[in-house]
Design an enzyme around this catalytic site. Structure first.
Site, PDB file in Angstrom:
ATOM      1  N   THR A 297      -2.930  16.267   4.017  1.00  0.00           N
ATOM      2  CA  THR A 297      -3.739  17.373   4.499  1.00  0.00           C
ATOM      3  C   THR A 297      -5.140  16.998   4.609  1.00  0.00           C
ATOM      4  O   THR A 297      -5.975  17.575   5.479  1.00  0.00           O
ATOM      5  CB  THR A 297      -3.643  18.491   3.844  1.00  0.00           C
ATOM      6  OG1 THR A 297      -2.179  19.026   3.580  1.00  0.00           O
ATOM      7  CG2 THR A 297      -4.195  19.797   4.355  1.00  0.00           C
TER       8      THR A 297
ATOM      9  N   HIS B 233     -16.764  26.014   5.141  1.00  0.00           N
ATOM     10  CA  HIS B 233     -16.759  27.496   5.394  1.00  0.00           C
ATOM     11  C   HIS B 233     -18.046  28.469   4.616  1.00  0.00           C
ATOM     12  O   HIS B 233     -18.157  27.882   3.492  1.00  0.00           O
ATOM     13  CB  HIS B 233     -15.511  27.950   4.969  1.00  0.00           C
ATOM     14  CG  HIS B 233     -14.131  27.559   6.047  1.00  0.00           C
ATOM     15  ND1 HIS B 233     -14.165  27.948   7.065  1.00  0.00           N
ATOM     16  CD2 HIS B 233     -13.279  26.681   5.736  1.00  0.00           C
ATOM     17  CE1 HIS B 233     -13.326  27.560   7.819  1.00  0.00           C
ATOM     18  NE2 HIS B 233     -12.576  26.751   6.869  1.00  0.00           N
TER      19      HIS B 233
ATOM     20  N   CYS C 171     -14.943  -2.469  18.104  1.00  0.00           N
ATOM     21  CA  CYS C 171     -14.737  -1.209  18.659  1.00  0.00           C
ATOM     22  C   CYS C 171     -15.925  -0.695  19.830  1.00  0.00           C
ATOM     23  O   CYS C 171     -16.779  -0.215  19.510  1.00  0.00           O
ATOM     24  CB  CYS C 171     -14.350  -0.178  17.710  1.00  0.00           C
ATOM     25  SG  CYS C 171     -14.061   1.599  18.276  1.00  0.00           S
TER      26      CYS C 171
ATOM     27  N   ILE D 197      -3.808  25.062  -2.307  1.00  0.00           N
ATOM     28  CA  ILE D 197      -5.060  24.817  -1.894  1.00  0.00           C
ATOM     29  C   ILE D 197      -4.838  24.609  -0.257  1.00  0.00           C
ATOM     30  O   ILE D 197      -5.032  23.607   0.456  1.00  0.00           O
ATOM     31  CB  ILE D 197      -5.605  23.460  -2.443  1.00  0.00           C
ATOM     32  CG1 ILE D 197      -5.470  23.338  -3.807  1.00  0.00           C
ATOM     33  CG2 ILE D 197      -7.168  23.434  -1.954  1.00  0.00           C
ATOM     34  CD1 ILE D 197      -6.346  24.515  -4.648  1.00  0.00           C
TER      35      ILE D 197
END
Length: 478
Positions: free
Chosen positions: A44, A53, A403, A339
């Site tokens: 996650t 937040h 890259c 969570i």
């Protein structure tokens, strides 16, 4: 069978497990982090909104409210100590009708009760003055200046590296199969052997209920809630400057539009409950929903510049709040379960809290030589032209661009591999220095990155994996 002994074992190498590990490393304890994947930040923690937040959404008095605001407050100082990027770009919650103004005001009042500083309600015109691409249908918005954005990979890896530098052992490719209570603590049976630990910290994300229920008669249940996202090219990164939310519903905070710390634009997520705790596939319908709903609040999103899509799973517990602390009928077993959002923001505060509980239970003393700081990977883009020339003269690898999309040099890739808890897979390199994260999504740089990884880890090209063992890219030479 191999046996190992620790004072404390943390199950899960995501942002929560690594935050707890870093804080617990302040004490004189032997500690391990058990992670079934090949690297930290593989669940996650790698697939989320990357938002810091402000804390206005959680129910006042809940653990989500407390740890959101505390985590937000800690994030700035932590970023300076551990050298990862946080941007306080502020957030806006859009209201589309006068009928919904009461809900917006309620959100404001919740934020005030939660202790969120600087909140204000703006008119639609004030919002559009700040964000010209906000839709004309917006009549008002809640503005939170303490809202921000962060690199979730950078945060998690920084916590893990600092924990490791302070003595925490990371056991990768180690899956927990069974946990049994013993007289001295717990036996954790894994595919790699048995780990004996006096204390166990359960930070296993969507699997936290499985491990909790192995040791407790007070069962919990976690639903995997899938969220899909679309990531847009850096050319779209300035379409908005704030994080743009819509008024939240029962399934979460709705579809957002936000810049990322790396200059991309991110839209999403969906919120779909799934039975499969590994169910991270995306569908055309889900991605179409994101595109449609994001346009409600922000107009003219350049959707043709989407470079990739992905999904992540939120660990939604039936009680709709974090579960933190020692399990009542399993002494020495500590949960950091359920969570979900705002978990990323809350992680620093959860780390302090759980580590404090364990240290108090263990009567552990503070470590005298704890290393507070960690230095991240050198980013040549932050150097002046003259400084970069000096760097390349000293180490020519920084003059070889591997890259092209992200401008990542060989020197950065080597650093990502050879440093503390260095990358062992292509995804590990991508999360550390963004090689393969750009417009072509590793279409051009992957072969050369694989060669460097094989060279630096003394492995054959056939042994290089995208992520976990078995995800090999090539199978042999002709």
């Amino acid at each position: 069978m191999k046996e190992m002994n620790y004072d404390a074992a943390i199950i899960g190498g995501g942002v929560i497990g690594c935050a707890i590990a870093r804080e617990l490393a302040r004490y004189d304890l032997s500690i391990c982090v058990i992670e079934r994947e090949e690297d930290v930040c593989s669940g996650t923690s790698k697939s989320n909104s990357a938002i810091v937040h402000a804390g206005y959404d959680a129910v006042p008095g809940s653990l989500k409210a407390r740890f959101n605001v505390e985590g937000n407050h800690l994030m700035g100082e932590l970023s300076e100590e551990l050298d990862f990027q946080v941007i306080r770009n502020g957030s806006l919650v859009l209201c589309f009708s006068e009928e919904d103004m009461s809900a917006l005001k309620e959100l404001y009042e919740k934020g005030v009760k939660n202790g969120v500083p600087g909140l204000s309600i703006l008119s639609g015109d004030e919002v559009r003055a700040m964000e010209p691409n906000v839709a004309e249908t917006v009549v008002a918005a809640l503005y939170a200046p303490t809202g921000g954005i962060v690199c979730p990979f950078g945060l998690t890896i920084a916590l893990a590296e600092n924990a490791c530098d302070n003595g925490v052992e990371f056991l990768f490719n180690t899956e927990v199969i069974e946990i049994q209570k013993t007289e001295k603590g717990y036996d954790i049976k894994t595919g790699e052997g048995i780990i004996h630990a006096t204390y166990v910290i359960n930070a296993a994300g969507v699997y936290a209920d499985v491990f909790h229920n192995m040791v407790s008669e007070e069962k919990i249940h976690i639903t995997a809630r899938k969220g899909d996202y679309c990531l847009l090219d850096k050319e779209a990164g300035t379409h908005v400057s704030h994080t743009i939310f819509q008024l939240p519903g029962k399934m979460g905070k709705g579809v957002l539009v936000t810049p990322t710390v790396h200059g991309n634009l991110l839209i999403g997520p969906t919120a779909i409950n799934v039975e499969d705790k590994e169910g991270v596939g995306t569908t055309a319908k889900e991605l179409s929903d994101i595109m449609e709903k994001s346009a409600w609040g922000v107009k003219n999103i350049p959707l043709r510049q989407i470079i990739t899509s992905f999904s992540g799973l939120r660990a939604h517990e039936d009680g709709d709040d974090f579960i933190l602390g020692e399990v009542s009928d399993a002494a020495g077993f500590f949960d950091a379960a359920g969570i979900e959002s705002p978990g990323l923001t809350s992680a620093p505060a959860i780390g302090v809290y759980i580590a404090g509980l364990v240290a108090e239970k263990a009567k552990a003393s503070n470590k005298e030589n704890f290393k507070v700081t960690r230095k991240g990977i050198l980013d040549p883009h932050k150097l002046s032209f003259e400084e970069r020339a000096v760097l390349i003269k000293k180490n020519p690898q920084y003059g070889t661009i591997i890259c092209r999309c992200e401008g990542v040099s060989e020197g950065e890739i080597v650093d990502a591999i050879t440093r503390t808890l260095g990358a062992v897979s292509l995804d590990g390199i991508k999360r550390r220095v963004r090689a393969g994260m750009g417009r072509c999504q590793a279409g051009f740089c992957a072969p050369k990155t694989m060669e460097i990884l094989a060279r630096e880890t003394d492995r054959k090209l056939e042994d290089i994996c995208k992520n976990r063992p078995g995800s090999n890219i090539v199978t042999g030479h002709k």
